[in-house]
Design a protein around this motif. Sequence first.
Motif, PDB file in Angstrom:
ATOM      1  N   GLU A  54      -4.021  -0.376   8.747  1.00 26.84           N
ATOM      2  CA  GLU A  54      -3.990  -1.216   7.641  1.00 26.84           C
ATOM      3  C   GLU A  54      -4.872  -2.134   7.648  1.00 26.84           C
ATOM      4  OE1 GLU A  54      -0.307  -2.336   5.763  1.00 26.84           O
ATOM      5  OE2 GLU A  54      -1.244  -3.795   4.144  1.00 26.84           O
ATOM      6  N   VAL A  55      -5.666  -2.661   6.637  1.00 24.01           N
ATOM      7  CA  VAL A  55      -6.783  -3.716   6.680  1.00 24.01           C
ATOM      8  C   VAL A  55      -6.404  -4.929   6.088  1.00 24.01           C
ATOM      9  CG1 VAL A  55      -9.057  -4.280   6.256  1.00 24.01           C
ATOM     10  CG2 VAL A  55      -8.740  -1.964   6.969  1.00 24.01           C
ATOM     11  N   PHE A  56      -6.278  -6.154   6.684  1.00 22.46           N
ATOM     12  CA  PHE A  56      -5.801  -7.114   5.825  1.00 22.46           C
ATOM     13  C   PHE A  56      -6.839  -7.510   4.598  1.00 22.46           C
ATOM     14  CE2 PHE A  56      -4.815 -11.619   4.757  1.00 22.46           C
ATOM     15  CZ  PHE A  56      -3.766 -11.809   4.925  1.00 22.46           C
ATOM     16  N   PRO A  57      -6.565  -7.474   3.287  1.00 24.54           N
ATOM     17  CA  PRO A  57      -7.490  -7.530   2.456  1.00 24.54           C
ATOM     18  C   PRO A  57      -8.321  -8.670   1.991  1.00 24.54           C
ATOM     19  CG  PRO A  57      -5.313  -7.366   1.443  1.00 24.54           C
ATOM     20  CD  PRO A  57      -5.037  -7.343   2.767  1.00 24.54           C
ATOM     21  N   GLU A  58      -7.642  -9.807   2.416  1.00 23.18           N
ATOM     22  CA  GLU A  58      -8.154 -10.975   1.880  1.00 23.18           C
ATOM     23  C   GLU A  58      -8.562 -12.063   2.923  1.00 23.18           C
ATOM     24  OE1 GLU A  58      -5.166 -12.671  -0.530  1.00 23.18           O
ATOM     25  OE2 GLU A  58      -5.583 -11.011  -2.264  1.00 23.18           O
ATOM     26  N   ARG A 106     -16.761  -8.111   5.499  1.00 26.90           N
ATOM     27  CA  ARG A 106     -15.667  -7.365   5.358  1.00 26.90           C
ATOM     28  C   ARG A 106     -16.104  -5.580   5.514  1.00 26.90           C
ATOM     29  NH1 ARG A 106     -13.149  -8.868  -0.338  1.00 26.90           N
ATOM     30  NH2 ARG A 106     -15.459  -8.901  -0.807  1.00 26.90           N
ATOM     31  N   LYS A 136       0.869  -1.300  -0.123  1.00 28.57           N
ATOM     32  CA  LYS A 136      -0.098  -0.132  -0.058  1.00 28.57           C
ATOM     33  C   LYS A 136       0.822   1.137  -0.078  1.00 28.57           C
ATOM     34  CE  LYS A 136      -3.647   0.134   2.530  1.00 28.57           C
ATOM     35  NZ  LYS A 136      -4.546   0.078   3.628  1.00 28.57           N
ATOM     36  N   TYR A 179       1.466 -11.994   8.811  1.00 25.88           N
ATOM     37  CA  TYR A 179       1.696 -10.794   7.940  1.00 25.88           C
ATOM     38  C   TYR A 179       1.824  -9.589   8.570  1.00 25.88           C
ATOM     39  CZ  TYR A 179       1.248  -7.641   4.035  1.00 25.88           C
ATOM     40  OH  TYR A 179       1.505  -6.884   2.849  1.00 25.88           O
ATOM     41  N   TRP A 213      -9.533  -9.890  10.480  1.00 22.16           N
ATOM     42  CA  TRP A 213     -10.678 -10.222  10.707  1.00 22.16           C
ATOM     43  C   TRP A 213     -10.913 -11.787  10.446  1.00 22.16           C
ATOM     44  CZ3 TRP A 213     -13.093 -11.327   5.561  1.00 22.16           C
ATOM     45  CH2 TRP A 213     -11.975 -10.834   4.500  1.00 22.16           C
ATOM     46  N   VAL A 249     -11.655  -5.214  -1.093  1.00 22.78           N
ATOM     47  CA  VAL A 249     -11.251  -4.258   0.193  1.00 22.78           C
ATOM     48  C   VAL A 249     -10.169  -3.128  -0.241  1.00 22.78           C
ATOM     49  CG1 VAL A 249      -9.992  -4.152   2.271  1.00 22.78           C
ATOM     50  CG2 VAL A 249     -11.822  -6.029   1.950  1.00 22.78           C
TER      51      VAL A 249
END
Lengths: 495, 495
Positions: free
Chosen positions: B429-433, B411, A145, B443, B405, A180
């Motif tokens: 930062e949001v873990f995207p997957e 989501r 990012k 991560y 999450w 997302v």
Amino acid sequence: MNAPKISTKPPSGMRDFLPADIARRQHVIDVVRRIYGSYGFVPLETPAIENLSTLLGKYGEEGDQLLYRLLHRRDALHRGLEAGAKLVAGLPEDARGSVGEDPSREARTDVRLYESQLADQGLRYDLTVPLARVAAQYDLPKYFKRYQIQPVWRADRPGKGRFREFYQCDVDVTGTSSLVAEAEVCGAVAEVLHALGFTDFKIRVNHRQLLRAMMHHAGIDLAHEAAALVAIDKLDKIGQGGVLEELATRGIDTETANKLMLLVLTADGEQLFGFDLNQVAQGPKTPIKRVRKQITDPIGIKALDELDELFDLLAATPAGPHIQLSLDLARGLGYYTGSIFEIAVPDLAGSLGGGGRYDNLVGMFGKKQVPAVGFSLGLERILVVMEERGMFPNLSIGPDVLLCWMEGTPRAEALRVAHSLRRQGIKVEVFPEEAKLGKQLQYADAPGVKAPVAAIVGSEELKAGQVTLKHLASGTQERVALEGAGEAVRALMRQ
Amino acid sequence: MNAPKISTKPPSGMRDFLPADIARRQHVIDVVRRIYGSYGFVPLETPAIENLSTLLGKYGEEGDQLLYRLLHRRDALHRGLEAGAKLVAGLPEDARGSVGEDPSREARTDVRLYESQLADQGLRYDLTVPLARVAAQYDLPKYFKRYQIQPVWRADRPGKGRFREFYQCDVDVTGTSSLVAEAEVCGAVAEVLHALGFTDFKIRVNHRQLLRAMMHHAGIDLAHEAAALVAIDKLDKIGQGGVLEELATRGIDTETANKLMLLVLTADGEQLFGFDLNQVAQGPKTPIKRVRKQITDPIGIKALDELDELFDLLAATPAGPHIQLSLDLARGLGYYTGSIFEIAVPDLAGSLGGGGRYDNLVGMFGKKQVPAVGFSLGLERILVVMEERGMFPNLSIGPDVLLCWMEGTPRAEALRVAHSLRRQGIKVEVFPEEAKLGKQLQYADAPGVKAPVAAIVGSEELKAGQVTLKHLASGTQERVALEGAGEAVRALMRQ
């Protein structure tokens, strides 16, 4: 020296930023950096100069032409001229527009051949292609990012609000196809605009694959697709009549054109040109439902599913209230593959920014495929609107204090007082020359200086370890101990 | 897409700055901006592209050659090739190094003629000449104190620590001949270095007019002056023997060379190569006295008077303890007219920065004469030394929190929690997957991410309006109300 007079203007399409300009630019950049950072984006910078092999073919034919190319240095230039001449000499006579002929004629193959020989580097055209190069080159986090705030250069015809050097403020996520990522870039951009004081923007959203499905549905063949996209992209500028006319010019028959136009209007209907945020807030998903009834192509259905899900996610971000499905949005850059975005405000013809998903760009650098999505804000556009609307807070530039010194004061003593004030957190300019106090005080108030407080140092002050502070707006004056003078200056500045 | 593999490295001499690099660069730039601002300097920025007429002839013959030139666009390029060809054709045969011949031969007049026809714009080479142009163009305050932090470009051979794109951090005062201006720029630069943690730098000072008087005294004629300056400027790199050799090569007889060398050593003596700041602190004025005994030329006496006064002023600034008279200092740029400066540290061959007075440069733009003095810090040089010495504080990059999450969590809900934390001042930062929690936590600790805290959202947390915070270094974990979670994150980060 008796040099001839040289123009002192910056080159056409370029600008000098004087201190007041920088204060406004820095204000916006600081907000962008803070908000992008709060979304977990990390900063990246890339060089102004890129290899032409990196840049060419990424922006379409028009983009290639607008690239600034850097002339080879001596030896390479020699070889380039030679190679260019050979290439031109090898062309059949009728394909050559040789040096000496009318430069407006079509077949100027020679110039293009020379051009490719005279330069192999160029200036950065946007921040997305350099990011793609970086993503292919380095071992980055899986989900990278990044934000990037740097100038880009385009050799475009300069015009009102169109510059050849301008700043982009980009956020991108590489490494994931998850929506997302779309939600995060849109959320970050919306929050930046909120933080700057914008409330009335809309984020227009479309999808490249939905556009393809629409073309298919309307019966436009592959050969006419690009032309049709360019035409409908102008809907908000030239209206329905204009678009239909342009579609006709580009060889699309009336029936097909009408079908396409009806489809585009399915989503937007009467609110297309309006900025009624209440209508937008009813939910951008109603238009998706309407479009679903028209589209049967599996690619189109998949795109609509994605938009459906994306709009749910966006509702949980600051972008939510601003989202509008805009089927006329196409965006010129060739590299988009999925969702596309653009930000509009009522009082600006162009957009404040745009973006989209580009899942093939990193792969164009010949290594791994890396999906990516991003959003770019145009600093200059934001500044123009903020300026016109008077949205800037009171931005202080220049010193807090002009340090004035009475005749006979050793200049070293004046510098010592300045140093002490600076240590106390005060921005101090020292009047550099011997002058009457009145003249010095006058200078404190001069355009471009505008120090709110003058600090006066004379022999009495020096003897007592004090300094005289004069509040210039009110004319009030007090003598204080140098040691606590910083606090006293701050108090005066609050007056 | 089956594009050929393109090199993904930045061009030679150019660099990509990844997030950790930017954190260090931004740290230094923030300090520079804060300190320069505290001295009452205001920011200016100028375009990357300048007209060649602005740039040419300001940096000497070598500088002209190192300028990056921008290739004309199509039509102008056509005309340029034509004009270049005509000019070359008009040359006598023996002056031509025509296309097709060995590019290493001397007489490549044709290339130079083409060069002048193919480009009339170039990239910024330093920040001083653009300032001079700006000072000639706009109605600025009488004493314009500006700082400017921007990249410059030089088509130099790249090498260790030598780049083709690098940043300069300049402070200049235009509009006054007062030595207060010299004192202010030197003071500001010294304070920047102090604020960054440097203690062992010296600011070497010399005077262009004193150099002239020294040449005169030694008996070097005008024709050999420039060559002799270049030679003695290398004293700290190649030593006395090296300089004497070079003076001989450049056609200066042994007696004259020895006389010049003795004069240079008058000031520096045995401390020339040392970094004994105690000796420096004894006062830089003692060497001035020694030199006075040698110089009888009025120009030299005036220069010594100025240095004398300047050293008194500098003693009242943070530069004071670092000042050293250095008669071997000449500095390459052609435009200096008075005092010249350079900053040295023991562990760097080059300098951290340099500057001087240039009273004729603004006037070269054909309008008014405006005296000026300035100092330029090299960002890259500073970074190299700080890196090698480990002088950087702990610079946080990346997010404070990685939002993880649990499977099944909508989501959009994860995005809402992220938004709430960001509102509380946390970088998220949001873990995207979709992924197992263990993988997400792993991560958070990945290189380039390194979030100190993970925030975990599952159905229980959502129901209770809470979030689970996990401190990754210690493994401790607590569930807290989402509302006050920002404070809790900050507490964990202080652990």
